[in-house]
Structures are given as C-alpha cells and as structure tokens.
Motif scaffolding. Structure first.
Motif, PDB file in Angstrom:
ATOM      1  N   LEU A 273       0.831  -1.204   0.000  1.00 55.89           N
ATOM      2  CA  LEU A 273       0.000   0.000   0.000  1.00 55.89           C
ATOM      3  C   LEU A 273       0.869   1.258   0.000  1.00 55.89           C
ATOM      4  O   LEU A 273       0.623   2.199  -0.756  1.00 55.89           O
ATOM      5  CB  LEU A 273      -0.930  -0.002   1.216  1.00 55.89           C
ATOM      6  CG  LEU A 273      -2.007  -1.103   1.209  1.00 55.89           C
ATOM      7  CD1 LEU A 273      -2.857  -1.042   2.472  1.00 55.89           C
ATOM      8  CD2 LEU A 273      -2.891  -0.975  -0.020  1.00 55.89           C
ATOM      9  N   TRP A 274       1.914   1.252   0.831  1.00 57.43           N
ATOM     10  CA  TRP A 274       2.814   2.407   0.860  1.00 57.43           C
ATOM     11  C   TRP A 274       3.441   2.639  -0.504  1.00 57.43           C
ATOM     12  O   TRP A 274       3.622   3.777  -0.933  1.00 57.43           O
ATOM     13  CB  TRP A 274       3.912   2.225   1.914  1.00 57.43           C
ATOM     14  CG  TRP A 274       3.479   2.649   3.280  1.00 57.43           C
ATOM     15  CD1 TRP A 274       3.341   1.848   4.373  1.00 57.43           C
ATOM     16  CD2 TRP A 274       3.117   3.977   3.707  1.00 57.43           C
ATOM     17  NE1 TRP A 274       2.896   2.591   5.436  1.00 57.43           N
ATOM     18  CE2 TRP A 274       2.756   3.901   5.071  1.00 57.43           C
ATOM     19  CE3 TRP A 274       3.049   5.219   3.067  1.00 57.43           C
ATOM     20  CZ2 TRP A 274       2.342   5.001   5.811  1.00 57.43           C
ATOM     21  CZ3 TRP A 274       2.632   6.324   3.801  1.00 57.43           C
ATOM     22  CH2 TRP A 274       2.289   6.212   5.152  1.00 57.43           C
ATOM     23  N   ALA A 275       3.763   1.537  -1.187  1.00 62.57           N
ATOM     24  CA  ALA A 275       4.398   1.666  -2.495  1.00 62.57           C
ATOM     25  C   ALA A 275       3.459   2.302  -3.505  1.00 62.57           C
ATOM     26  O   ALA A 275       3.895   2.929  -4.465  1.00 62.57           O
ATOM     27  CB  ALA A 275       4.847   0.289  -2.990  1.00 62.57           C
ATOM     28  N   LEU A 276       2.150   2.146  -3.261  1.00 59.99           N
ATOM     29  CA  LEU A 276       1.174   2.710  -4.199  1.00 59.99           C
ATOM     30  C   LEU A 276       0.866   4.174  -3.906  1.00 59.99           C
ATOM     31  O   LEU A 276       0.301   4.879  -4.740  1.00 59.99           O
ATOM     32  CB  LEU A 276      -0.130   1.902  -4.132  1.00 59.99           C
ATOM     33  CG  LEU A 276      -0.139   0.560  -4.858  1.00 59.99           C
ATOM     34  CD1 LEU A 276      -1.387  -0.219  -4.486  1.00 59.99           C
ATOM     35  CD2 LEU A 276      -0.087   0.764  -6.364  1.00 59.99           C
ATOM     36  N   VAL A 277       1.213   4.630  -2.697  1.00 62.00           N
ATOM     37  CA  VAL A 277       0.789   5.962  -2.262  1.00 62.00           C
ATOM     38  C   VAL A 277       1.256   7.092  -3.193  1.00 62.00           C
ATOM     39  O   VAL A 277       0.429   7.893  -3.630  1.00 62.00           O
ATOM     40  CB  VAL A 277       1.206   6.212  -0.796  1.00 62.00           C
ATOM     41  CG1 VAL A 277       1.148   7.694  -0.454  1.00 62.00           C
ATOM     42  CG2 VAL A 277       0.317   5.418   0.144  1.00 62.00           C
ATOM     43  N   PRO A 278       2.550   7.174  -3.557  1.00 63.87           N
ATOM     44  CA  PRO A 278       2.964   8.329  -4.375  1.00 63.87           C
ATOM     45  C   PRO A 278       2.201   8.413  -5.701  1.00 63.87           C
ATOM     46  O   PRO A 278       1.672   9.478  -6.044  1.00 63.87           O
ATOM     47  CB  PRO A 278       4.449   8.070  -4.622  1.00 63.87           C
ATOM     48  CG  PRO A 278       4.859   7.111  -3.569  1.00 63.87           C
ATOM     49  CD  PRO A 278       3.659   6.301  -3.219  1.00 63.87           C
ATOM     50  N   ALA A 279       2.119   7.289  -6.419  1.00 63.26           N
ATOM     51  CA  ALA A 279       1.429   7.299  -7.705  1.00 63.26           C
ATOM     52  C   ALA A 279      -0.038   7.651  -7.506  1.00 63.26           C
ATOM     53  O   ALA A 279      -0.618   8.426  -8.281  1.00 63.26           O
ATOM     54  CB  ALA A 279       1.563   5.946  -8.378  1.00 63.26           C
ATOM     55  N   THR A 280      -0.650   7.107  -6.457  1.00 60.22           N
ATOM     56  CA  THR A 280      -2.068   7.354  -6.217  1.00 60.22           C
ATOM     57  C   THR A 280      -2.318   8.833  -5.926  1.00 60.22           C
ATOM     58  O   THR A 280      -3.233   9.443  -6.484  1.00 60.22           O
ATOM     59  CB  THR A 280      -2.554   6.497  -5.037  1.00 60.22           C
ATOM     60  OG1 THR A 280      -2.145   5.156  -5.263  1.00 60.22           O
ATOM     61  CG2 THR A 280      -4.054   6.566  -4.903  1.00 60.22           C
ATOM     62  N   LEU A 281      -1.495   9.400  -5.043  1.00 61.29           N
ATOM     63  CA  LEU A 281      -1.677  10.816  -4.706  1.00 61.29           C
ATOM     64  C   LEU A 281      -1.536  11.675  -5.954  1.00 61.29           C
ATOM     65  O   LEU A 281      -2.343  12.574  -6.201  1.00 61.29           O
ATOM     66  CB  LEU A 281      -0.649  11.242  -3.651  1.00 61.29           C
ATOM     67  CG  LEU A 281      -0.936  10.741  -2.236  1.00 61.29           C
ATOM     68  CD1 LEU A 281       0.136  11.251  -1.269  1.00 61.29           C
ATOM     69  CD2 LEU A 281      -2.322  11.190  -1.770  1.00 61.29           C
TER      70      LEU A 281
ATOM     71  N   ALA B  97      -9.624   0.342  -8.013  1.00 63.22           N
ATOM     72  CA  ALA B  97      -9.885   1.760  -8.266  1.00 63.22           C
ATOM     73  C   ALA B  97      -8.873   2.323  -9.247  1.00 63.22           C
ATOM     74  O   ALA B  97      -9.189   3.147 -10.102  1.00 63.22           O
ATOM     75  CB  ALA B  97      -9.836   2.536  -6.955  1.00 63.22           C
ATOM     76  N   MET B  98      -7.633   1.832  -9.138  1.00 61.51           N
ATOM     77  CA  MET B  98      -6.600   2.361 -10.030  1.00 61.51           C
ATOM     78  C   MET B  98      -6.767   1.872 -11.462  1.00 61.51           C
ATOM     79  O   MET B  98      -6.130   2.400 -12.373  1.00 61.51           O
ATOM     80  CB  MET B  98      -5.216   1.980  -9.509  1.00 61.51           C
ATOM     81  CG  MET B  98      -4.921   2.683  -8.204  1.00 61.51           C
ATOM     82  SD  MET B  98      -3.192   2.697  -7.790  1.00 61.51           S
ATOM     83  CE  MET B  98      -2.570   3.961  -8.848  1.00 61.51           C
TER      84      MET B  98
ATOM     85  N   ILE C  53       4.734   4.707 -10.405  1.00 62.67           N
ATOM     86  CA  ILE C  53       4.441   3.282 -10.213  1.00 62.67           C
ATOM     87  C   ILE C  53       5.742   2.492 -10.216  1.00 62.67           C
ATOM     88  O   ILE C  53       5.964   1.619  -9.372  1.00 62.67           O
ATOM     89  CB  ILE C  53       3.511   2.778 -11.354  1.00 62.67           C
ATOM     90  CG1 ILE C  53       2.151   3.459 -11.276  1.00 62.67           C
ATOM     91  CG2 ILE C  53       3.386   1.260 -11.307  1.00 62.67           C
ATOM     92  CD1 ILE C  53       1.208   2.899 -10.259  1.00 62.67           C
ATOM     93  N   LEU C  54       6.618   2.848 -11.155  1.00 61.05           N
ATOM     94  CA  LEU C  54       7.917   2.180 -11.223  1.00 61.05           C
ATOM     95  C   LEU C  54       8.689   2.379  -9.918  1.00 61.05           C
ATOM     96  O   LEU C  54       9.276   1.438  -9.372  1.00 61.05           O
ATOM     97  CB  LEU C  54       8.717   2.742 -12.406  1.00 61.05           C
ATOM     98  CG  LEU C  54      10.150   2.250 -12.559  1.00 61.05           C
ATOM     99  CD1 LEU C  54      10.173   0.768 -12.873  1.00 61.05           C
ATOM    100  CD2 LEU C  54      10.872   3.024 -13.662  1.00 61.05           C
ATOM    101  N   ALA C  55       8.657   3.608  -9.399  1.00 57.56           N
ATOM    102  CA  ALA C  55       9.353   3.879  -8.136  1.00 57.56           C
ATOM    103  C   ALA C  55       8.782   3.013  -7.016  1.00 57.56           C
ATOM    104  O   ALA C  55       9.534   2.440  -6.212  1.00 57.56           O
ATOM    105  CB  ALA C  55       9.236   5.361  -7.786  1.00 57.56           C
TER     106      ALA C  55
END
Lengths: 491, 361
Positions: free
Chosen positions: B27-35, B88-89, B223-225
């Motif tokens: 979930l943390w890994a998804l946070v930057p792209a999601t924001l 959702a994504m 997403i890559l990050a």
C-alpha cells in the motif's frame, strides 16, 4: 580453500552475544544425578548397577547392548539410590529407565583404562574400541554413537574428516567457547579420529560470526599440514551435515546416501574433544559444555555440566529467571525440542537450555497461506513446503511423500520465515512419523504374508512327502507280499 | 489447536514479518502514484477511489461475518484494502460510483471468498472485477478524460464531482482516448501507426502521467518507483516484473522493426497502458502467481507476450488484465512443472548417481 554455495537458508536473529563472552564455568557437583539409560540413537544401555551399589567416578554403570548403542558412566562417586523410571528430556515428557546416583562429595575416580600414549601408533580398532567403551555420542545434538560412525572407514575410502564448528543455531555458544578455550584438545581429538577413520585430511568449518574461535583453531591447527580451518558464511542451516559437506566440497550427497559415500565424515567439535579425553586420558564421557541462555535467564552462561544434572539446578546456577519464560527449549531455538519440565536431566546430546521470552518466541496463531513462496525459495533441501503442508493437512501423505517430505531435515527455516506463522515443520514431522509407521506396518504385513506362504508350502511339502512315503511303503509292502507269495508258491 | 501449538515442533523463534506488514508495504508503495493521480484527475477520482475501497472493505467484512469469523482481524490484514485500491486504479477516474460497487462485488465475494478467502483464489480479484465491469459496461469503462488537476481552471469542484460520480452527469465533451485506444482506432480506420503516433502524448508526458487513462495507467514513473521500493524491501523479487516488461519490450521491438506501419515500438508498449502497474503490482500478486522463481519467470514471460498479443490483435486496446487472468489460470500447472530440484536428487526425483569413484573402496 574454495567454498561452494548452499541453496536457500535464512538469517535469524542469532543473539549469541547473550552468552558468547561468558567463559566456560564448571558446575559444582550436584548432590543427585539422573542418568537415563537411553541418551543416544539406538538401543538403550543395560544397567550394571542396582540400588545400594557404591560407584566411583568414571565407572561404567550401564553397558551398551546391540551394534548401535553406548554405555553410561558414573559422573562422580557415590551411591546408587535407585534404578527407576524418571522424567526424561523428551517432548512427550514420558518417564524413562534412569539410574539415580547420590553423590558422596568425594568425587573419587575409579580405575580408568590406560591412556593410549601414542594414538597414531595404535590401530584404528583400538581407538574405536576406546571411543565405544567411553560412551561417546555425537554431541552436536543428534547423539549418534560416535564409534559406529568411526567404522565408516572400514567399507568406504574417506578423504575428509569434517569437524563441524558451524554452530548455526541461534543462542548456542558452547561449541564457540570449546573452540576458543580448548582448541588444542579439539584439534588433537580430530587428528585421532581422522587416524581411526583413515581420512588423510581434517577440515574444521566454523561460521564467520565466530572470529575468535576461527583464530584459536587456526593457531592450534597451524602445526599440522593436514588440518585446515575454514570460515564458512553465516547462513542457517550451515551446520547441517549434508549442507556443510556441500559448502566444503561442492558435492551434493545423493538422497538415501551418507556424506561418507562422498568420502566425508562429519563430527562435532565437542565430540572431537571427548574423543581426545577418552584416548589420551582414558576418561569416559562424564560431562559436557552447554549454553544456558535466552531473554528470560538472568545470567546466561556456558557451563561444563555433569551428565544427569537436572535442568532446574542449571537455571538456579544462572540466577534463575528474570521473567516468566514463554518457552523452555532443549537445544537451539530452530531445531531444539520443547522441554517438558525443569526436572529432566542434562544428557549427552544437550547442547543448550533456553528460556525464551514471548517477544523472542514471537508466536501467533497460524493464518491462511498467501502463497508468497518464500518457503520454497529458502528451503535448503529444494522442497515445496507450502504444497506438502497442504497435502498433509488433507491427509494425503502419499502425495506429500512424492513431493519429498522424507527428504526434509526439519531445519525449521520454512516455519521461521512463514509470514502466516504456519507450523510447517510440525506438519512434516507428523507426516514423516506416519509414513515411517505405515512403512513398518507394510513390512510387517509383507513379512507375515511371506511367513504364511512359507508355512503353507512347508505343510504342502510335508504332506506330499508323507504321501510319497505312504505310497512307497505300500508299494514296498505289495512287493514284499508278492515276494512272499512267490516264495510260498515255489515252496 | 491450543495443545497442538503448545507441544509443536520447533522452531521456537520467528521472523518479525507478517502478512499485514507485507500488505502495508504494498500500500505504501502505491501511495505516491495514487496521490499524484488523484491530484491530476481531481475530486471525481477521489470520490470513486473512496467508494471502491470502501465497498471492497464492506464486502470483505460481510463475507467474513457470514463465514462466522470476526471481521476486524481479517480486515486488518489489509488484503481487501489492497484489492479495492488496485481496482480503483484500473477504472476510468470519472466513472460513476456504481462501477466501483459492482467491481467490489465481483472482486471480493465472487473472485475471493467463493474460493475460500485469502490465499485460496485462483484469479486476481481486482483484475476479475476490472474485466467483469469492462465487458459488462464497455461504454462507461472506456470513457477516459484528460487530466484536470485539482484546483486548476476547468477542474470540477467538489459539488460538480458529486454530480459526476453520484449523479450520472458524465461530461461527454471531455472524453478522450488513451494512447493505446487511439492507436487501435486509427489502425482500424486504416491509418498506419507511424501517422497516428504523431498525435499521442510524447513519452515523457506519458511517463509522468499527463495523459488520459485510468489512475494506474498514468504516471508510470511513480508506479515504477513504488515497484522498485517493493523490490528493495524484498516484498517482491525481480523475476515477474522484469520478465513481464522485458518480454513485452522484446515483442514490441521485434515486430516494430519488421513492420513499423502496423506495430508500435517496444518502448511505447512499456510506457503506455498499465504496463508498470501490471508488472509490479498485479502480476506479482502472491496468491495468484507461481511460488517458485523458475515458475515466476515463465509466468512473467506469459503475461508480457499475451499482453502484447491482446493489444495488437484482440478487440481491446489494453491487454494487461486479460493476460494476467489467463496466466493466473496457468499458475497451478506452472507450479507443478517448476518445483525446485530436491537436494541430492535429479530433476525427476531420483537420487543423484554416485558417479565418481570417490568414497568407494
């Protein structure tokens, strides 16, 4: 020397620092010792004493019976108070026939066998006989009679005696301390064993997290060209016989074979030291060094303990508990066994007594498998723990056997790493036990069938023989009768 | 069970890792792209995201309670949040609320709990849901919009957003095509790739997310990050992402070299659509991918090649979800054929031969 990689493995929290800087201390002789007749793999020893007998230190009090067995000796002088069933250090907590010795405090030696002044001039058989008579068993924990293992040189051409100083179990530091403090004795014992085995080379393998032991052993070995001391990577289960052999030689022991089939025999460092004492001093195995550690122990220590000392006395010697232990372990935390109570004695294979706090054990109820596959990646035996466990849970033991559950060495890496806390090794031990029993049952049925068949053919044969005899008799009788009639006729 | 735990075999020590920690890391890994994406697509996207994640958690709680287990402990493992998040994504950011809710119904009760809950499902729940709503509601599911960053001119405010998400007021003037969809449409009209490529956003815009598409299709670099973060944390290994992206790139490059009028380049394939989201977050789903590293390599190659085939020859412009589901179906059989070799045994399970003379007297 070039090292070879081993597959998989884990890096648990070693916590060796709890006890590693504690020099070996000798436990004051307890007033009472409990010596189980079975402290080794194989047949139990047969008692030679009865209640009321007076014994001296080092006197044999139970002799080995059978090809794979080991005798027991009195660790001190005193009076046998009973030979009776007493709690044994086995997870079942069941009692076992035990010799109870009341120490007299004089610690008087019995007459010991003559020291073998020059072991390298002695025959291998003389060394093996001495090791067998001294009751020495594998002190890394497996407790297999060492003399039997020294016999491997008879059928096989051995290249390397591998002295296992990996001590890959967390917490345990007894081998580390023995190597640091008694390096010369270990090297001497190893050379004697190599002589008995006919192995030209000795390799001592020590995990790199024991730099002082490595240095001490290298110093002790420097005088001998055929003894090499090697640091091996810190990777649990490096101390597994087959994996250590692979790390040193690059060769993989085939399934159902021994490392000896590759020319390698593995012995533990403490065993080497015990062999040296038996050969050089004539002293049987009366005590061993073990580690008492864990977060719940007030003062973790490495202690030289007489065989038969109750665990409760060791705990008291270490200042007792500083908190209620969540788990008492006999051996290391990875492959050790739960200790049924504090009243069981230390035996020859006891390498450690651990009292672990709840945080150290970090137990939790098992959750669902999320198929993360980590157990597959880290299994040092190349198995698929999650698949085998799924089969075993559904009682499909044959399917688990096809996946190789019997190749599992129960190192515990998969259970340790499972994020869902699934007790995988517990499943495998259960399956191995059940499969062994099935196998035994099948063999028994097979044997009964053969016996019954043999019996039937024997009866048939007997009946046939009887019939033939009858027929022959009849024929003879007829002939006789005929002859008589002829005689009559001619008369 | 308690006695079994009390007297069980070792080990009597355990790693600190848990399922919950693994899910939280993802979930943390998804946070930057999601924001970043929620910012780009504004309030409607935020509302749809909340509805979808909420519906998945609610469905999970209902299913677990129906099975007679406490909902709180199961919800806390984070798997339902992750499913909702990934679903959702993969939706058009301005899709109406009921797309998220129907998706949740497909994802949690049907694709997960019907199989027995966490760890038991064959197919990735988020992808089952996405594909189910895509084939059921193709018009809504392909109504892409160009980014309307929060608080920018022309971006819908909260009230407009509520109308868009809950009131069914889809602003049809704003619809746009995703790059993959555009190229596909143009090809079907007989316009070669070399010509239509002139009109898609340039590679940098695609990488940073300034383009039409679902949340997870844009901002490929973030997403890559996130994916690299998961690799560093050893939550996932390189095997699946590298083979997915690698095989997609190789297929794209090869065919582009053969016929640039018909096939887009490998790099375009890698940076468009849901390639990174699929490679790092969807195909690596523990439950539905093979367990051995060798199996994961085959699985990744399968996903990459199938994605390329579907993108180029099937009716849909994006093939990642279909490719993952198809390979999910193959994962059990891949597992069977890619078990590691047992110690001391041949690949076929026979004991290794003692071939050299060593040891024999």
């Amino acid at each position: 020397m070039r090292l070879f990689p081993i597959r998989g493995g884990i890096h648990p929290d070693y916590r060796k620092e709890l006890a590693s800087e504690q020099a070996i201390v000798v436990l004051p002789m307890p007033t009472e010792l409990f010596i189980p007749l079975q402290q080794h793999i194989g047949a139990p020893a047969e008692t030679l004493v009865a209640a009321g007998d007076l014994v001296k230190k080092g006197q044999m009090i139970a002799r080995s019976q059978g090809a794979v067995s080991a005798p027991q000796h009195a660790p001190t002088s005193g009076r046998i108070s009973a030979v009776t069933n007493a709690p044994a250090p086995h997870p079942s907590g069941l009692a076992q026939l035990t010799i109870i010795l009341e120490a007299d405090g004089r610690d008087e030696w019995a007459e010991l066998p003559e020291p073998i002044a020059d072991p390298f001039a002695a025959t291998p058989q003389a060394i093996k006989d001495r090791v067998a008579a001294s009751g020495i068993v594998g002190m890394g924990g497996a407790a297999f009679p060492s003399a039997v293992k020294l016999n491997l040189g008879i059928q096989l051409k051995l290249e390397i005696l591998l002295i296992n100083g990996a001590e890959c179990e967390p917490y345990l530091t007894c081998d580390d301390r023995v190597m640091r403090e008694h390096a010369d004795e270990v090297v001497d014992g190893a050379r004697i064993m190599a002589h008995a085995l006919g192995a030209p080379k000795v390799v001592v393998a020590i995990e790199d997290n024991k730099p002082q032991a490595l240095a001490a052993m290298a110093r002790a070995a420097s005088a001998y060209g055929n003894v090499e001391v090697i640091g091996v990577p810190v990777q649990y289960p490096m101390g597994s016989e087959r994996h250590l052999t692979q790390a040193i030689t690059g060769r993989e022991t085939p399934a159902k074979k021994l490392t000896a089939d590759l020319g390698v025999v593995v012995h533990n460092v403490a065993t080497a030291r015990a062999v040296r004492d038996a050969v050089r001093l004539g002293r049987p195995l009366l005590s061993r060094v073990l580690t008492v550690s864990g977060g719940a122990v007030r003062e973790p220590k490495n202690i030289e303990v007489p065989i038969g000392t109750r665990v409760s006395e060791l705990i008291a010697f270490c200042g007792g508990f500083n908190s209620e232990p969540s788990r008492l372990v006999n051996g290391g935390p990875m492959m050790g066994q739960p200790l049924p109570s504090l009243e069981v004695p230390v035996v020859k294979g006891t390498s450690g007594i651990l009292a672990l706090t709840p945080e150290e054990v970090n137990d939790a109820a098992p959750g669902p498998c999320i198929r993360c596959g980590t157990c597959v990646t880290i299994c040092p035996c190349g198995l698929s723990p999650l698949e085998m466990a799924a089969f075993i849970r559904n009682d499909k033991l044959d399917a688990a056997a096809r996946l190789g559950v019997q190749d599992c060495v129960s190192c515990g890496s998969c259970s340790w790493i499972c994020p869902s806390h699934i007790p995988l090794v517990h499943y495998f031990n259960y399956a191995k036990g059940m499969l062994m029993e099935q196998n035994r049952e099948e063999r028994k049925i097979e044997r009964t069938k053969t016996l019954a068949e043999e019996h039937a053919t024997r009866i048939e044969r007997a009946a046939a023989a009887k019939q033939a005899a009858m027929a022959a008799k009849l024929a003879a009788g007829k002939e006789k009768g005929g002859a008589a009639a002829e005689e009559k006729a001619s008369a | 069970m308690t006695t079994a735990i009390q007297t069980r075999s070792g080990p009597f020590t355990h790693t600190a890792n848990t399922v919950q920690k693994t899910m939280t890391a993802v979930l943390w890994a998804l946070v930057p792209a999601t924001l970043c994406d929620l910012y780009l697509f504004g309030w409607p996207a935020i509302l749809l995201f909340a509805v979808t994640v909420g519906a998945c958690c609610f469905a999970e709680a209902l299913c677990v309670m129906a099975a007679g287990r406490p909902a709180a402990s199961t919800l806390s493992d984070g798997s339902a949040v992750l499913t909702g998040w990934l679903l959702a994504m993969s939706l058009p950011p301005w899709a109406p609320w009921w797309i998220g809710v129907i998706g949740a119904v497909f994802a949690i009760p049907l694709a997960k709990h019907a199989y027995g809950g966490l760890g038991q499902n064959v197919f990735n729940p988020a992808m089952v849901a996405r594909v189910a709503v895509l084939v059921s509601f193709p018009v809504v599911m392909t109504a892409w919009v160009n980014p309307h960053p929060l608080f920018s001119a022309g971006a819908p405010g909260l009230a407009d957003a509520i109308n868009i998400t809950f009131g069914g007021k889809q602003p049809d003037t704003m619809s746009a095509a995703s790059a993959l969809g555009y190229i596909k449409t143009e090809l079907s009209r007989g316009i070669p790739v070399s010509a239509s490529m002139q009109h898609v956003p340039d590679m940098m815009d695609m990488a940073f997310g300034f383009r039409a598409g679902s949340l997870g299709e844009t901002s490929a670099l973030l997403i890559l990050a996130g994916g690299l973060f998961l690799m560093v944390r050893r939550v996932i290994s390189w095997h699946i992402p590298l083979t997915v992206i690698g095989s997609l790139f190789i297929m794209g490059t090869l065919f582009h070299a053969v016929n640039p009028e018909r096939f887009t380049s490998g790099l375009f394939h890698v940076f468009s659509g849901a390639t990174f989201l699929g490679a790092f977050f969807i195909a690596t789903d523990y439950v539905t991918s093979p367990v051995s590293k060798l199996g994961q390599l085959w699985f990744g190659i399968g996903v990459g090649v199938l994605t390329w085939i579907i993108r180029n020859f099937a009716g849909y412009p994006e093939g990642m979800a279909f490719a993952v589901l198809l390979m999910n179906a193959l994962a059990p059989i891949i597992d069977q054929y890619t078990r590691p070799r047992g110690f001391g045994r041949t690949r076929r399970g026979e004991p290794l031969p003692l071939n050299d003379k060593v040891g024999q007297k």
